[in-house]
Design an enzyme around this catalytic site. Structure first.
Site, PDB file in Angstrom:
ATOM      1  N   SER A  93      21.778  22.032 -21.468  1.00  0.00           N
ATOM      2  CA  SER A  93      20.382  22.210 -21.029  1.00  0.00           C
ATOM      3  C   SER A  93      19.605  22.883 -22.150  1.00  0.00           C
ATOM      4  O   SER A  93      20.201  23.627 -22.960  1.00  0.00           O
ATOM      5  CB  SER A  93      20.341  23.103 -19.781  1.00  0.00           C
ATOM      6  OG  SER A  93      19.024  23.556 -19.529  1.00  0.00           O
ATOM      7  N   TYR A 114      22.983  30.851 -15.627  1.00  0.00           N
ATOM      8  CA  TYR A 114      22.841  29.400 -15.820  1.00  0.00           C
ATOM      9  C   TYR A 114      22.792  29.066 -17.313  1.00  0.00           C
ATOM     10  O   TYR A 114      23.489  28.160 -17.785  1.00  0.00           O
ATOM     11  CB  TYR A 114      21.565  28.929 -15.116  1.00  0.00           C
ATOM     12  CG  TYR A 114      21.261  27.448 -15.272  1.00  0.00           C
ATOM     13  CD1 TYR A 114      21.886  26.495 -14.472  1.00  0.00           C
ATOM     14  CD2 TYR A 114      20.339  27.011 -16.227  1.00  0.00           C
ATOM     15  CE1 TYR A 114      21.604  25.149 -14.609  1.00  0.00           C
ATOM     16  CE2 TYR A 114      20.053  25.667 -16.373  1.00  0.00           C
ATOM     17  CZ  TYR A 114      20.690  24.731 -15.555  1.00  0.00           C
ATOM     18  OH  TYR A 114      20.400  23.393 -15.708  1.00  0.00           O
TER      19      TYR A 114
HETATM   20  N1  LIG Z   1      16.497  18.991 -13.823  1.00  0.00           N
HETATM   21  C1  LIG Z   1      16.360  19.642 -14.957  1.00  0.00           C
HETATM   22  O1  LIG Z   1      15.241  20.020 -15.356  1.00  0.00           O
HETATM   23  C2  LIG Z   1      17.558  19.913 -15.819  1.00  0.00           C
HETATM   24  C3  LIG Z   1      17.371  20.474 -17.075  1.00  0.00           C
HETATM   25  C4  LIG Z   1      18.471  20.730 -17.872  1.00  0.00           C
HETATM   26  C5  LIG Z   1      19.738  20.400 -17.421  1.00  0.00           C
HETATM   27  N2  LIG Z   1      19.897  19.867 -16.183  1.00  0.00           N
HETATM   28  C6  LIG Z   1      21.244  19.540 -15.753  1.00  0.00           C
HETATM   29  O2  LIG Z   1      21.280  18.221 -15.255  1.00  0.00           O
HETATM   30  C7  LIG Z   1      22.372  18.102 -14.324  1.00  0.00           C
HETATM   31  C8  LIG Z   1      21.884  17.439 -13.049  1.00  0.00           C
HETATM   32  O3  LIG Z   1      21.072  18.394 -12.356  1.00  0.00           O
HETATM   33  P1  LIG Z   1      19.792  18.012 -11.494  1.00  0.00           P
HETATM   34  O4  LIG Z   1      18.648  18.661 -12.140  1.00  0.00           O
HETATM   35  O5  LIG Z   1      19.757  16.555 -11.223  1.00  0.00           O
HETATM   36  O6  LIG Z   1      20.116  18.868 -10.168  1.00  0.00           O
HETATM   37  P2  LIG Z   1      20.358  18.500  -8.650  1.00  0.00           P
HETATM   38  O7  LIG Z   1      20.418  19.795  -7.939  1.00  0.00           O
HETATM   39  O8  LIG Z   1      19.336  17.502  -8.204  1.00  0.00           O
HETATM   40  O9  LIG Z   1      21.805  17.826  -8.656  1.00  0.00           O
HETATM   41  C9  LIG Z   1      22.980  18.581  -8.814  1.00  0.00           C
HETATM   42  C10 LIG Z   1      24.073  17.986  -7.956  1.00  0.00           C
HETATM   43  O10 LIG Z   1      25.290  18.719  -8.202  1.00  0.00           O
HETATM   44  C11 LIG Z   1      25.969  18.833  -6.954  1.00  0.00           C
HETATM   45  N3  LIG Z   1      26.895  19.976  -6.963  1.00  0.00           N
HETATM   46  C12 LIG Z   1      26.577  21.293  -6.964  1.00  0.00           C
HETATM   47  N4  LIG Z   1      27.682  22.031  -6.918  1.00  0.00           N
HETATM   48  C13 LIG Z   1      28.734  21.173  -6.901  1.00  0.00           C
HETATM   49  C14 LIG Z   1      30.139  21.347  -6.839  1.00  0.00           C
HETATM   50  N5  LIG Z   1      30.699  22.571  -6.788  1.00  0.00           N
HETATM   51  N6  LIG Z   1      30.915  20.242  -6.842  1.00  0.00           N
HETATM   52  C15 LIG Z   1      30.378  19.014  -6.869  1.00  0.00           C
HETATM   53  N7  LIG Z   1      29.043  18.779  -6.903  1.00  0.00           N
HETATM   54  C16 LIG Z   1      28.233  19.860  -6.920  1.00  0.00           C
HETATM   55  C17 LIG Z   1      24.845  19.051  -5.942  1.00  0.00           C
HETATM   56  O11 LIG Z   1      25.289  18.794  -4.624  1.00  0.00           O
HETATM   57  C18 LIG Z   1      23.796  18.080  -6.452  1.00  0.00           C
HETATM   58  O12 LIG Z   1      23.933  16.814  -5.837  1.00  0.00           O
HETATM   59  C19 LIG Z   1      22.889  19.531 -14.129  1.00  0.00           C
HETATM   60  O13 LIG Z   1      24.019  19.737 -14.957  1.00  0.00           O
HETATM   61  C20 LIG Z   1      21.739  20.397 -14.605  1.00  0.00           C
HETATM   62  O14 LIG Z   1      22.165  21.666 -15.029  1.00  0.00           O
HETATM   63  C21 LIG Z   1      18.846  19.621 -15.382  1.00  0.00           C
END
Ligand SMILES: NC(=O)c1ccc[n+]([C@@H]2O[C@H](COP(=O)([O-])OP(=O)(O)OC[C@H]3O[C@@H](n4cnc5c(N)ncnc54)[C@H](O)[C@@H]3O)[C@@H](O)[C@H]2O)c1
Length: 256
Positions: free
Chosen positions: A144, A157
């Site tokens: 991230s 995080y």
């Molecule tokens: N959205 C952003 O702005 C952003 C920015 C940087 C990085 N990310 C990264 O992108 C990835 C996707 O995140 P997102 O933003 O789509 O979030 P999101 O919350 O929409 O999706 C995350 C998913 O992970 C699942 N999850 C959580 N804990 C879990 C566990 N213990 N076992 C299995 N599944 C689990 C949740 O149920 C959810 O479906 C993540 O790694 C996040 O850190 C997102």
């Protein structure tokens, strides 16, 4: 274009946000996908969306808590059996819990590190033997911009995502002679469950001015998760076959 025909891919976090959009994109490009998440009902919604696209026949679901060793091992074993091997693991599952750092409990710290960093390790460790058997094995991990550009109120995080960055580089080097690739995706602000609910995930008295520098430079505000899905599809495909031990930042020019 069936760029991913015959590719066998396991993706975590697929019940929501970026990984759900990525699952649909991988299927649209011809892949066989096992979509994993801790949330069964929302995983079923992902399958319903694939059904609308006419791709659900190449999708299987598996429930997993990536932070639990037994669960992670079982999910990977199930995916490898279902797919008849494994060409790509996409570690996208994560949680975000914010706090003033001097008030962050050890429980919250351990849970964030446990899911994001240890979960990425557990899934990768379990998948490595099958990935090394593939002639196009690749691990795509989700770091991230929080790991590199000082996101306040989310130290656990950010630290977990910095750990994922380093972990990915270690395995890229360690297994490179066996043909395995490992790459970090580094999103900035992308619409998802985490981003859309950020107001509930960080302290009520957050100083929002500290977030101004995180905004995309490109017009249009915070984009949808499809902006990242296509990048992951490229990385697991032949088009990404010379990319390893590095990062792709997807942040709309927020950090130039
Ligand atoms: N959205 C952003 O702005 C952003 C920015 C940087 C990085 N990310 C990264 O992108 C990835 C996707 O995140 P997102 O933003 O789509 O979030 P999101 O919350 O929409 O999706 C995350 C998913 O992970 C699942 N999850 C959580 N804990 C879990 C566990 N213990 N076992 C299995 N599944 C689990 C949740 O149920 C959810 O479906 C993540 O790694 C996040 O850190 C997102």
């Amino acid at each position: 274009m069936e760029r991913l025909a015959d590719h066998r891919i396991l993706i975590t976090g697929a019940a929501s946000g970026i990984a759900r959009a990525t699952t649909l994109r991988l299927l649209a490009e011809g892949a066989h996908v096992v979509a994993a998440d801790i949330t069964a009902d929302r995983l079923a919604e992902t399958r319903a969306l694939a059904g609308k696209d006419g791709t659900a026949g190449r999708l299987a679901l598996v429930e997993v808590d990536i932070a639990d060793e037994t669960s992670a091992n079982a999910a990977v074993a199930s995916a490898v059996k279902t797919l008849g091997g494994l060409d790509a693991l996409v570690n996208a599952a994560a949680i975000m819990r914010g706090a003033h750092t001097h008030e962050c409990s050890l429980e919250v710290w351990n849970r964030v590190i446990g899911v994001n960093l240890t979960g990425t390790f557990l899934m990768t460790r379990a998948a490595l033997p099958a990935l090394l058997d593939s002639d196009k094995g690749v691990v795509v991990n989700f770091s991230s911009t929080a790991a590199f550009y000082a996101h306040p109120f989310m130290a656990a995080y950010s630290a977990s995502k910095g750990g994922i960055f380093s972990f990915t580089h270690s395995i890229a080097q360690e297994y490179s002679k066996q043909g395995l690739r490992a790459v970090n995706v580094v999103p900035g602000g992308i619409s998802s469950n985490i981003t859309d609910n950020i107001g509930e995930l960080i302290p009520a008295d957050t100083d929002w001015d500290l977030f101004l520098k995180l905004s995309p430079a490109l017009p249009g505000g915070i984009p949808g998760p499809e902006k990242v899905a296509g990048v992951v599809a490229m990385l697991v495909s032949e088009d990404g076959s010379f990319i390893s031990g590095s990062e792709i930042r997807v942040d709309g020019g927020a950090h130039q």
